[in-house]
Enzyme design. Structure first.
Site, PDB file in Angstrom:
ATOM      1  N   SER A  22       0.828  -1.215   0.000  1.00 13.68           N
ATOM      2  CA  SER A  22       0.000   0.000   0.000  1.00 13.68           C
ATOM      3  C   SER A  22       0.859   1.260   0.000  1.00 13.68           C
ATOM      4  O   SER A  22       1.871   1.325   0.699  1.00 13.68           O
ATOM      5  CB  SER A  22      -0.890   0.036   1.242  1.00 13.68           C
ATOM      6  OG  SER A  22      -1.776  -1.056   1.265  1.00 13.68           O
ATOM      7  N   ALA A 100     -13.859   1.383  -6.267  1.00 12.02           N
ATOM      8  CA  ALA A 100     -14.905   1.394  -7.289  1.00 12.02           C
ATOM      9  C   ALA A 100     -15.295  -0.047  -7.527  1.00 12.02           C
ATOM     10  O   ALA A 100     -14.545  -0.965  -7.180  1.00 12.02           O
ATOM     11  CB  ALA A 100     -14.389   2.030  -8.574  1.00 12.02           C
ATOM     12  N   TYR A 160      -9.389   3.083 -16.642  1.00 11.75           N
ATOM     13  CA  TYR A 160      -9.468   3.767 -15.346  1.00 11.75           C
ATOM     14  C   TYR A 160     -10.887   4.311 -15.115  1.00 11.75           C
ATOM     15  O   TYR A 160     -11.355   4.416 -13.974  1.00 11.75           O
ATOM     16  CB  TYR A 160      -8.418   4.876 -15.248  1.00 11.75           C
ATOM     17  CG  TYR A 160      -8.057   5.225 -13.829  1.00 11.75           C
ATOM     18  CD1 TYR A 160      -7.564   4.258 -12.953  1.00 11.75           C
ATOM     19  CD2 TYR A 160      -8.209   6.517 -13.352  1.00 11.75           C
ATOM     20  CE1 TYR A 160      -7.233   4.567 -11.647  1.00 11.75           C
ATOM     21  CE2 TYR A 160      -7.871   6.839 -12.044  1.00 11.75           C
ATOM     22  CZ  TYR A 160      -7.387   5.865 -11.198  1.00 11.75           C
ATOM     23  OH  TYR A 160      -7.074   6.182  -9.906  1.00 11.75           O
ATOM     24  N   LYS A 167     -11.227  10.735  -9.176  1.00  7.85           N
ATOM     25  CA  LYS A 167      -9.963  11.424  -8.870  1.00  7.85           C
ATOM     26  C   LYS A 167     -10.019  12.892  -9.302  1.00  7.85           C
ATOM     27  O   LYS A 167      -9.428  13.754  -8.646  1.00  7.85           O
ATOM     28  CB  LYS A 167      -8.772  10.712  -9.520  1.00  7.85           C
ATOM     29  CG  LYS A 167      -8.461   9.335  -8.937  1.00  7.85           C
ATOM     30  CD  LYS A 167      -8.098   9.380  -7.452  1.00  7.85           C
ATOM     31  CE  LYS A 167      -7.520   8.052  -6.987  1.00  7.85           C
ATOM     32  NZ  LYS A 167      -7.329   8.012  -5.516  1.00  7.85           N
ATOM     33  N   LEU A 199      -2.274  -3.525  -4.164  1.00  9.78           N
ATOM     34  CA  LEU A 199      -3.461  -4.373  -4.182  1.00  9.78           C
ATOM     35  C   LEU A 199      -4.510  -3.823  -5.152  1.00  9.78           C
ATOM     36  O   LEU A 199      -5.170  -4.566  -5.873  1.00  9.78           O
ATOM     37  CB  LEU A 199      -4.036  -4.460  -2.765  1.00  9.78           C
ATOM     38  CG  LEU A 199      -5.138  -5.490  -2.500  1.00  9.78           C
ATOM     39  CD1 LEU A 199      -4.625  -6.904  -2.766  1.00  9.78           C
ATOM     40  CD2 LEU A 199      -5.641  -5.381  -1.067  1.00  9.78           C
TER      41      LEU A 199
HETATM   42  C1  1JT Z   1      -8.646   1.946  -7.557  1.00 11.90           C
HETATM   43  C2  1JT Z   1      -8.211   0.830  -8.260  1.00 11.90           C
HETATM   44  C3  1JT Z   1      -7.882   3.109  -7.559  1.00 11.90           C
HETATM   45  C4  1JT Z   1      -7.028   0.876  -8.946  1.00 11.90           C
HETATM   46  C5  1JT Z   1      -6.270   2.037  -8.947  1.00 11.90           C
HETATM   47  C6  1JT Z   1      -6.699   3.146  -8.249  1.00 11.90           C
HETATM   48  N1  1JT Z   1      -5.763   4.127  -8.426  1.00 11.90           N
HETATM   49  C7  1JT Z   1      -4.799   3.628  -9.201  1.00 11.90           C
HETATM   50  N2  1JT Z   1      -5.099   2.371  -9.507  1.00 11.90           N
HETATM   51  C8  1JT Z   1      -4.287   1.490 -10.318  1.00 11.90           C
HETATM   52  C9  1JT Z   1      -4.677   1.591 -11.763  1.00 11.90           C
HETATM   53  C10 1JT Z   1      -5.861   1.061 -12.220  1.00 11.90           C
HETATM   54  C11 1JT Z   1      -6.240   1.179 -13.535  1.00 11.90           C
HETATM   55  C12 1JT Z   1      -5.418   1.834 -14.431  1.00 11.90           C
HETATM   56  C13 1JT Z   1      -4.222   2.363 -13.978  1.00 11.90           C
HETATM   57  C14 1JT Z   1      -3.870   2.235 -12.641  1.00 11.90           C
HETATM   58  C15 1JT Z   1      -9.006  -0.441  -8.311  1.00 11.90           C
HETATM   59  C16 1JT Z   1     -10.073  -0.490  -7.264  1.00 11.90           C
HETATM   60  C17 1JT Z   1     -10.811   0.788  -7.197  1.00 11.90           C
HETATM   61  C18 1JT Z   1      -9.892   1.921  -6.767  1.00 11.90           C
HETATM   62  O1  1JT Z   1      -5.823   1.933 -15.744  1.00 11.90           O
HETATM   63  C19 1JT Z   1      -5.174   2.829 -16.560  1.00 11.90           C
HETATM   64  C20 1JT Z   1      -7.554   0.596 -14.027  1.00 11.90           C
END
Ligand code: 1JT
Length: 259
Positions: A22, A100, A160, A167, A199
Site C-alpha cells: 500500500s 470502485a 481507469y 480522482k 493491491l
Molecule cells: C482503484 C483501483 C484506484 C485501482 C487504482 C486506483 N488508483 C490507481 N489504480 C491502479 C490503476 C488502475 C487502472 C489503471 C491504472 C492504474 C481499483 C479499485 C478501485 C480503486 O488503468 C489505466 C484501471
C-alpha cells in the site's frame, strides 16, 4: 534534519494501509524514520491484522489503531473522536483510500452505472471532505492533509474509467478544502503517484503494459517506488512545505509532462 521537518513527535493519522505494498504503508515507513507518532485507521479486520504484523516485522510502533469506514459519517466521527481523546492534537492526516466496483473498471466507460458512479465518488472523493471535517477540529496547531490521486483524473487512461472521474473530483476537492481550511493554518494537497503495483492495481489486466510504457516514456526512464511516494508525502506533511497548499504534486518520474 528533524528540526527542518518539524515532524518528530507529531501525531499523524494514516488511512488506507491494506498490506505491505500500500502507498499508505510507504508513508508510514517514511514518517517512522522522521519520528512521527503513527495512528492507523482500517476498515476490515484483516487490514488491522496486517498492520499489526507489518509494525512488528519492521520494528515500528503505532500510537493507536482504530476502525473507520469512510462510507459512514458516524464511523468517521467516532474514529476521530477516539483519536482526539487518546492522543490530543492531530497534526497530519494521510488519506490513501479509493474504491470502485470492478465491473465499472472493466466495462466501456459509457456503460458506467449510476450506482457505480455514486459509489466511486462517495468512497474515493467525498471521503476526503468528510475526513477533513472530522479531523480539522483536532488540528489545533495547524497541520497538513494529504491524499493520493492518479493521472487518470485529467487524462483518459484506458480502463481507469469511473475512477478517473472520482480522482478529478478528489483533486478539485483538495483545492476547495485548501481554501476552506487555510484560515486555520491547515494545508491540503494531493500526491499524484505514478503507477505502483499495489493491491488496487491487482486485476488491472493492462498493468504490465502501463509499467513498460512509463519506463520507456518517463524522463527518469523508470517506474517510481512506494518509498518515493512515502518520502514526498513526508515532505508535504512537514514544515519544508509550509507555504504549499491546494497543489497536485506528481511523483511519477516526470511521466505526466510528456506528450
Ligand atoms: C482503484 C483501483 C484506484 C485501482 C487504482 C486506483 N488508483 C490507481 N489504480 C491502479 C490503476 C488502475 C487502472 C489503471 C491504472 C492504474 C481499483 C479499485 C478501485 C480503486 O488503468 C489505466 C484501471
Amino acid at each position: 534534519m528533524d528540526d527542518l521537518l518539524k515532524i518528530k513527535g507529531k501525531n499523524i493519522v494514516i488511512m488506507g494501509v491494506a498490506n505491505q505494498r500500500s502507498l499508505a504503508w510507504g508513508v508510514a515507513k517514511s514518517l517512522a524514520k522522521a519520528g512521527a507518532n503513527l495512528i492507523f485507521t482500517y476498515r476490515k479486520e484483516r487490514s488491522m491484522d496486517r498492520i499489526t504484523k507489518l509494525l512488528n516485522e519492521n520494528n515500528m510502533e503505532a500510537k493507536l489503531i482504530v476502525q473507520c469506514d469512510v462510507n459512514e459519517d458516524e464511523s468517521i466521527k467516532d474514529a476521530f473522536k477516539t483519536i482526539g481523546e487518546n492522543v490530543g492534537s492531530i497534526y497530519g492526516v494521510v488519506h490513501s483510500l479509493a474504491f470502485a466496483h470492478a465491473e465499472d473498471l472493466r466495462t466501456d466507460f459509457i456503460n458506467t452505472s449510476r450506482d457505480g458512479f455514486a459509489f466511486a465518488q462517495d468512497t474515493s472523493a467525498y471521503s476526503l471532505i468528510a475526513v477533513a471535517k472530522e479531523a480539522s477540529p483536532y488540528m489545533t496547531d495547524g497541520g497538513s492533509i494529504v491524499t493520493m490521486s492518479y493521472l487518470g483524473a485529467e487524462r483518459v487512461l484506458e480502463g481507469y474509467n469511473v475512477m478517473g472521474i472520482a480522482k478529478a473530483s478528489l483533486e478539485a476537492s483538495v483545492k476547495y478544502l485548501a481554501s476552506s481550511l487555510g484560515k486555520d493554518n491547515i494545508r491540503v494537497n494531493a500526491i499524484s503517484a505514478g503507477a505502483v503495483r499495489t493491491l488496487s492495481a491487482k486485476g488491472v489486466p493492462s498493468f504490465n503494459t502501463i509499467l513498460s510504457k512509463i519506463e520507456e516514456t518517463a524522463p527518469l526512464k523508470r517506474n517510481i517506488t512506494q518509498e518515493e511516494v512515502g518520502d514526498m508525502t513526508l515532505a508535504v506533511l512537514s514544515n519544508l512545505s509550509s507555504g504549499v497548499t491546494g497543489e497536485i504534486i506528481y511523483v511519477d518520474g516526470g511521466y505526466n509532462i510528456m506528450g
